[in-house]
Design an enzyme around this catalytic site. Structure first.
Site, PDB file in Angstrom:
ATOM      1  N   ASP A  90       4.171 -22.515 -28.811  1.00 33.16           N
ATOM      2  CA  ASP A  90       2.976 -22.164 -29.105  1.00 33.16           C
ATOM      3  C   ASP A  90       2.292 -23.050 -30.114  1.00 33.16           C
ATOM      4  O   ASP A  90       2.805 -23.966 -30.635  1.00 33.16           O
ATOM      5  CB  ASP A  90       3.225 -20.822 -29.930  1.00 33.16           C
ATOM      6  N   ASP A 288       6.452 -13.003 -24.354  1.00 28.64           N
ATOM      7  CA  ASP A 288       7.520 -13.326 -25.360  1.00 28.64           C
ATOM      8  C   ASP A 288       7.244 -12.283 -26.426  1.00 28.64           C
ATOM      9  O   ASP A 288       6.150 -11.768 -26.621  1.00 28.64           O
ATOM     10  CB  ASP A 288       6.846 -14.854 -26.091  1.00 28.64           C
ATOM     11  N   CYS A 328      26.261  -7.357 -21.450  1.00 28.30           N
ATOM     12  CA  CYS A 328      26.394  -8.203 -22.512  1.00 28.30           C
ATOM     13  C   CYS A 328      27.555  -8.076 -23.219  1.00 28.30           C
ATOM     14  O   CYS A 328      28.244  -7.190 -23.174  1.00 28.30           O
ATOM     15  CB  CYS A 328      25.340  -8.258 -23.365  1.00 28.30           C
ATOM     16  N   CYS A 331      28.168  -4.979 -25.472  1.00 27.79           N
ATOM     17  CA  CYS A 331      28.413  -3.784 -24.713  1.00 27.79           C
ATOM     18  C   CYS A 331      29.576  -3.915 -24.056  1.00 27.79           C
ATOM     19  O   CYS A 331      30.210  -2.835 -23.803  1.00 27.79           O
ATOM     20  CB  CYS A 331      27.083  -3.349 -23.952  1.00 27.79           C
ATOM     21  N   HIS A 357      22.233  -8.077 -27.672  1.00 26.38           N
ATOM     22  CA  HIS A 357      22.071  -7.046 -26.464  1.00 26.38           C
ATOM     23  C   HIS A 357      20.509  -7.037 -26.311  1.00 26.38           C
ATOM     24  O   HIS A 357      20.157  -6.639 -25.185  1.00 26.38           O
ATOM     25  CB  HIS A 357      22.667  -5.625 -27.082  1.00 26.38           C
TER      26      HIS A 357
END
Lengths: 393, 393
Positions: A90, A288, A328, A331, A357
């Site tokens: 940015d 984003d 993931c 999890c 996650h």
């Protein structure tokens, strides 16, 4: 280089791929935010494991600390943060205009106070471009003047005009840097000398459209940006900055038919899962947001059934994973009961596991959207997704 | 099960392997400390990546939060924390005696205040054994009375006698639990009923030798412990608790020839790299310490050339890894300059990366010691190691 290939559309929703110096990015894509050259709590290996393809870092923050020269001496931003895939920086405009404290805007640029030590600093379109060139991300953003969500037409017009004028200066400076030419500015000579050997296709510059919630300013701004050059992509800034959500979607609706379909569109600072789905419906390709990591650190997790606060007592003895559909590490390894324990016991691992996650959730969400667009049933997919996601609200 | 095979010795230094229900551990071994069922900042995948083979968790902490029943409902400690390799739980004795606040010791046990909410709690040898059985680590520790490093002979004698008497009660209760018998204590019936189906070889109990820095108490204590039973291992507690280092080594020297060579020896709460080397010279096999993670979170990293404080300005533009000899993710991915940036910018990733490296450092150190013992030149290796490590002090 910097080529965007549109692969399929479904209504206004689109899927495609964007080729960058450090790799190819499939769109729609969610970019995790690495403000200080690190996505908070996550390592580059974590980011690769959750399928991140493009990461954002902040010019303003890296300029004030450690300084772009330090990053350059340590091999550039990719090497510095250990991420060899695409990066976007940015421009610092958003940060300068959203920081607390002293700020003075004139046509040349912005004088402001560092959030670290209160020292006076100055950013101009040229400096913001030079800093980003030194950092070396694949995509650099033009330096823009951002106004709050409720800004009136006069304020928004003023900021739009300044942003357009700054865009020309950013583009000129960027072209000079890419051509290996040194600048007129004394303070940047050393940098550009060192950089002159770099190939011209190492970085592209994208414009940022401003104009607040004023449709006529947005459409005029877009027209003038497109007249200024052949951009490889285009960002929509100044949304998700306090305006009501319907106002954001009105802007996206007004812009969508006017945006060149052959260029990727980046909606800055968005967002939450429901925002991503709605914005893809409006033809957006890149996003984003700090939400997945910030919320994760607060114990809030995205799930297909809506957000879950892992601190709640109901999770105390719950053996189920946070999100049964998720692949993931969090999890597939841990129970909700254990994750709650980590948060209640204030263990740092909890912050990381929920951040991991949540980022994975948005990256999977983008992948699901790409698949639904390719399959030609995005509207139905979105309706089903919303029904399930909103159920627990 | 719980078999220790001594493979080689070199002077008093030994290398061997210890078979436990969840895997085999090569000794000398360093155990990372996961006080609250997590080694601070590190995931089980991180621990596996740095080669951890045995992890310690704390009975006291897990008893007060989340409670051993919660851990049991979530599948036991291994499943709870996502670590399917060997685990050891400390008995809670050390914690109870080192916590601030109210504490009353009698022959039956200890009454104390929870560090979380100040509530009155009671631990007895039986309860500590039951809690550890419920948690289900491979190795449980007997409940002991720890005195400060400077304790006089009368105080140390008193604590030693109590620890020996408690050891008998721990062992009796552990045998009952392993045999599937319910206890006489009303409050533990439910637990033991649920646990009676578990195989008797799921957990072993190790005694802890106390006696302060008083050699005659230490040797007497050891003799009486060995008379009490056929232990599968033996811990030396009450060292590294404030006494001068030479006093610790005098105790180890007095004990070494008296310790059964066919049993692993665990020196509790030790230590720093130089302590590990010295203790292995004195015939110790197992270690645990929070130093690698605590120091890592403070920005202090172990290296073969001595500790490095990564916050120091000298690292600002240093492209070298933290430790050029190290194979961990931190050292193979990042520069000292980037790690310094993470600490200066207060980024959480820095805490994790230094913790990861420090744990890896001690695990590699143990592996190097095993190799030097097998090769029969441990004394020379230790001298070389010390010369390099102390160079930068």
């Amino acid at each position: 280089m910097f080529e965007f290939t549109l692969e399929a559309t479904c209504g206004a929703a689109r899927t495609g791929s964007l080729t960058l110096p450090h790799g190819t990015v499939e769109t729609p894509v969610f970019m995790p935010v690495g403000t200080q050259a690190t996505v908070r709590t996550l390592s580059p290996a974590d980011l690769a494991a959750v399928g991140a393809s493009l990461v954002l870092a902040n010019t303003y923050h890296l300029h004030v600390r450690p300084g772009e020269q330090v990053v350059e001496k340590l091999g550039g931003l990719h090497r510095f943060m250990g991420w060899d895939r695409p990066l976007l920086t940015d421009s610092g405009g958003f940060q300068v205009f959203s920081l607390e404290g002293f700020r003075r805007v004139d046509e040349d640029g912005v004088e402001f106070q560092s959030h670290l030590d209160g020292s006076r600093r100055r950013l101009t379109p040229e400096r913001a471009t030079e800093i980003q060139w030194t950092l070396g991300a694949d995509i650099a953003m033009a330096f823009d003047h951002v106004v709050p969500g409720g800004a009136d037409a006069t304020t928004a017009r003023d900021a739009l005009e300044r942003t357009l004028s700054w865009l020309e200066r950013c583009a000129r400076r960027h072209r000079e840097l890419a051509d290996g030419r040194t600048a007129g500015r004394a303070d940047s000579t050393a940098v550009t000398d060192r950089l002159s050997a770099r190939p011209p296709d190492r970085q592209t510059l994208w414009p940022i459209l401003q104009g607040g919630t004023h449709l006529e300013l947005r459409t005029e701004g877009l027209r003038r940006i497109l007249e200024l050059g052949e951009w490889t992509g285009l960002a929509i800034g100044g949304l998700s900055v306090g305006e009501p959500k319907p106002a954001m979607y009105r802007v996206l609706e007004a812009l969508e038919p006017r945006l060149p379909s052959a260029r990727p569109r980046y909606l800055m600072g968005v967002g939450f899962p429901e925002d991503l789905v709605a914005a893809v419906e409006h033809g957006v390709d890149l996003f984003d947001c700090v939400a997945p990591t910030r919320n994760g650190r607060n114990g809030s997790a995205f799930t297909p059934d809506g957000p879950v606060n892992i601190r709640n007592a109901e999770h105390r003895e719950d053996p189920r994973p946070l999100d049964e559909t998720c692949d993931c590490e969090t999890c597939t390894t841990f129970s909700r009961g254990y994750l709650r324990h980590l948060f209640v016991a204030e263990e740092l691992l909890g912050l990381r596991l929920l951040s991991l996650h949540n980022v994975r959730f948005l990256i999977r969400l983008a992948a699901e959207m790409r698949a639904a667009i390719r399959a030609g049933h995005f509207a139905r997919w979105a309706a089903d997704w919303r029904r399930r996601y909103a159920r627990s609200d």
